[in-house]
Design a protein around this motif. Structure first.
Motif, mmCIF file in Angstrom:
data_model
loop_
_atom_site.group_PDB
_atom_site.id
_atom_site.type_symbol
_atom_site.label_atom_id
_atom_site.label_comp_id
_atom_site.label_asym_id
_atom_site.label_seq_id
_atom_site.Cartn_x
_atom_site.Cartn_y
_atom_site.Cartn_z
ATOM 1 N N ASN A 88 0.734 -1.438 0.177
ATOM 2 C CA ASN A 88 -0.246 -0.107 -0.370
ATOM 3 C C ASN A 88 0.487 1.727 0.326
ATOM 4 O OD1 ASN A 88 -2.203 -0.697 -0.219
ATOM 5 N ND2 ASN A 88 -2.554 -1.242 2.032
ATOM 6 N N GLU A 92 0.762 4.266 -3.207
ATOM 7 C CA GLU A 92 0.452 5.303 -2.226
ATOM 8 C C GLU A 92 1.701 6.416 -2.606
ATOM 9 O OE1 GLU A 92 -1.902 4.129 1.187
ATOM 10 O OE2 GLU A 92 0.206 5.722 1.296
ATOM 11 N N ASN A 93 2.797 5.670 -3.449
ATOM 12 C CA ASN A 93 4.209 6.497 -3.862
ATOM 13 C C ASN A 93 5.096 6.547 -5.417
ATOM 14 O OD1 ASN A 93 4.949 7.921 -0.641
ATOM 15 N ND2 ASN A 93 4.319 6.292 -0.479
ATOM 16 N N GLU A 156 -1.986 22.962 -2.571
ATOM 17 C CA GLU A 156 -1.895 23.199 -1.164
ATOM 18 C C GLU A 156 -2.072 22.472 -0.390
ATOM 19 O OE1 GLU A 156 1.307 25.407 0.001
ATOM 20 O OE2 GLU A 156 2.653 25.005 -1.860
ATOM 21 N N ILE A 159 -4.392 19.124 -1.055
ATOM 22 C CA ILE A 159 -3.651 17.458 -1.363
ATOM 23 C C ILE A 159 -3.100 17.319 -0.129
ATOM 24 C CG2 ILE A 159 -1.112 16.924 -2.407
ATOM 25 C CD1 ILE A 159 -1.627 18.672 -4.770
ATOM 26 N N HIS A 160 -2.668 18.089 0.956
ATOM 27 C CA HIS A 160 -2.728 17.945 2.403
ATOM 28 C C HIS A 160 -3.969 16.809 3.020
ATOM 29 C CE1 HIS A 160 -1.344 17.829 6.484
ATOM 30 N NE2 HIS A 160 -2.055 18.388 6.382
ATOM 31 N N SER A 161 -4.491 17.695 2.747
ATOM 32 C CA SER A 161 -5.827 17.120 3.454
ATOM 33 C C SER A 161 -6.017 15.811 2.474
ATOM 34 C CB SER A 161 -7.181 17.890 3.137
ATOM 35 O OG SER A 161 -8.518 17.581 3.613
ATOM 36 N N LYS A 162 -6.339 15.653 1.504
ATOM 37 C CA LYS A 162 -6.849 13.983 1.105
ATOM 38 C C LYS A 162 -5.468 13.016 1.214
ATOM 39 C CE LYS A 162 -9.417 12.863 -1.904
ATOM 40 N NZ LYS A 162 -10.704 12.796 -1.986
ATOM 41 N N GLN A 163 -3.962 13.485 1.559
ATOM 42 C CA GLN A 163 -3.039 12.765 1.657
ATOM 43 C C GLN A 163 -3.769 12.769 3.477
ATOM 44 O OE1 GLN A 163 0.263 14.929 0.538
ATOM 45 N NE2 GLN A 163 0.061 13.498 -1.207
ATOM 46 N N THR A 164 -3.697 13.225 4.231
ATOM 47 C CA THR A 164 -3.666 12.837 5.731
ATOM 48 C C THR A 164 -5.143 11.777 5.764
ATOM 49 O OG1 THR A 164 -2.876 15.578 5.636
ATOM 50 C CG2 THR A 164 -4.069 14.594 7.801
ATOM 51 N N GLN A 306 -8.530 21.128 7.204
ATOM 52 C CA GLN A 306 -7.658 20.204 7.770
ATOM 53 C C GLN A 306 -7.119 21.553 8.809
ATOM 54 O OE1 GLN A 306 -6.295 17.484 8.433
ATOM 55 N NE2 GLN A 306 -7.654 16.668 6.448
ATOM 56 N N ASP A 341 -13.390 12.707 8.956
ATOM 57 C CA ASP A 341 -12.630 11.571 8.315
ATOM 58 C C ASP A 341 -12.743 10.087 9.272
ATOM 59 O OD1 ASP A 341 -9.812 10.709 9.071
ATOM 60 O OD2 ASP A 341 -8.883 12.917 10.098
#
Length: 370
Positions: A88, A92-93, A156, A159-164, A306, A341
């Motif tokens: 996973n 993701e990366n 920014e 994207i930060h929210s979707k990744q968090t 966030q 969340d």
């Protein structure tokens, strides 16, 4: 999300626990020592002890042979096993199978652990970034618009929210008949007294605060391994401005009346568009509301602001057929969407909160005066 009972591989008695409840254990490491019936077998003769000791030393100096492992997990041509967690993280990366095989593993039989791939990703980020492909167009076909600072920050933040957060969205429909009648009865006097129109938003904010008191986990935030439960209600109101969006807050919304909420919402919207907000008005929100219904949109699923853990989306109020007392009636209906969340809020609680907001909205007295 799985709580499984694991049977012991051999019959016996646990004589020592090597890990405590709640500990995270690497795959393959022992968690307990089990005493079996075979433990009482007599030791070999003393004269052979020295001989076996020398043999053991030779065996320990040789690298252990990797056992053949069959797995349904994705694997390379070399039959190297990767745990779902590692796979996973790799997905993701953007780590390919070929790249994954180059990582040196510290686990059993050279297995790549979570720590191994996370450490690799830290050093991987120092490699030169791959240059984007050069696009070519004919003259006049494409206009290049550089991102301004606001749009860059929004990008920014989103994207930060979707990744968090683990985003999950729900929605319900609300019969706005009672509130519609309240607005119709009071709109002329309200406009004369306050100088602006009475909208649905103060009712929605008031109902939301009431529901947050019933379900306080939606008024929280994550802080590493802790949940910060907040006993104040700073409600963020998303306001569309030129080339962007900002979310100023109504501080201590629980202390305001319906008219007080209407004034606060109007004031924030006006000052946001006039660029007169103070920086501290954009911080310390506990829950946000995005009203895309003002543009006629029926439903949408907003991204969490966030470090909050939920956001409410408000659709347009439109006349629709509803079944009331086994008869079809035309009522003003609004769709409410909730994004939660899933790290700390389950679907059951999210649904209950959303229905609680709906109940409060539908229970307003249509004869009330403002």
């Amino acid at each position: 999300k799985v709580d499984s009972e694991i049977p012991t591989p051999v019959p016996g008695t646990i004589v020592e626990l090597l890990s405590a409840e709640g500990d995270t254990i690497e795959v393959g490491l022992p968690i307990a020592i089990i005493e079996t019936e075979a433990a009482g077998v007599a030791a070999p003769p003393a004269e052979k002890k020295e001989e076996e000791s020398v043999a053991d030393k030779k065996r320990s100096a040789e690298p252990p042979a990797a056992p053949a492992v069959k797995s349904t997990a994705p694997k390379s041509t070399g039959d190297r096993f990767y745990s779902p967690v590692v796979m996973n993280i790799a997905a993701e990366n953007g780590v390919s199978m070929e790249e994954l095989e180059t990582i040196t593993g510290s686990g059993i039989n050279g297995r790549v652990t979570k720590k191994d791939i996370l450490a690799y990703l830290k050093t991987r980020g120092t490699a030169p970034a791959r240059q984007p492909a050069i696009l070519s167009f004919k003259a006049g076909e494409v206009e290049v618009i550089p991102l301004d600072n606001m749009r860059r920050k929004i990008a920014e933040h989103m994207i930060h929210s979707k990744q968090t957060s683990a985003h999950v969205s729900l929605y319900t429909e609300v019969d706005m008949h009672n509130i519609f009648r309240i607005r119709q009865r009071n709109k002329t006097v309200f406009k004369k007294q306050q100088g602006f129109n009475l909208t649905y938003m103060p009712f929605i904010v008031e109902a939301t605060v009431k529901a947050l008191k019933e379900y306080p986990l939606l008024n929280a935030q994550m802080n590493e391994d802790n949940i910060l439960l907040k006993h104040f209600y700073n409600i963020g109101i998303a306001v569309a401005v030129k080339n962007g969006l900002i979310v100023p807050n109504i501080f201590n919304a629980e202390e305001k009346s319906l008219v007080g909420l209407a004034r606060a919402i109007h004031d924030l919207a006006v000052r946001a568009r006039d660029k007169k907000l103070q920086p501290d008005e954009l911080a310390n929100g506990t829950f946000s509301i995005s009203n895309f219904g003002v543009y006629g949109t029926t439903i949408g699923f907003p991204i969490i602001n966030q470090p909050q853990v939920a956001i409410l989306g408000v659709g347009a109020v439109k006349k629709r057929p509803l079944v009331i007392d086994d008869a079809i009636a035309i009522r003003p209906v609004m769709y409410l969407a909730l994004t939660i969340d899933h790290r700390i809020i389950d679907g059951a609680m999210g649904s209950q909160f959303l229905e609680c907001v709906r109940d409060f909205l539908e229970q307003y007295d249509p004869e009330m005066d403002i």
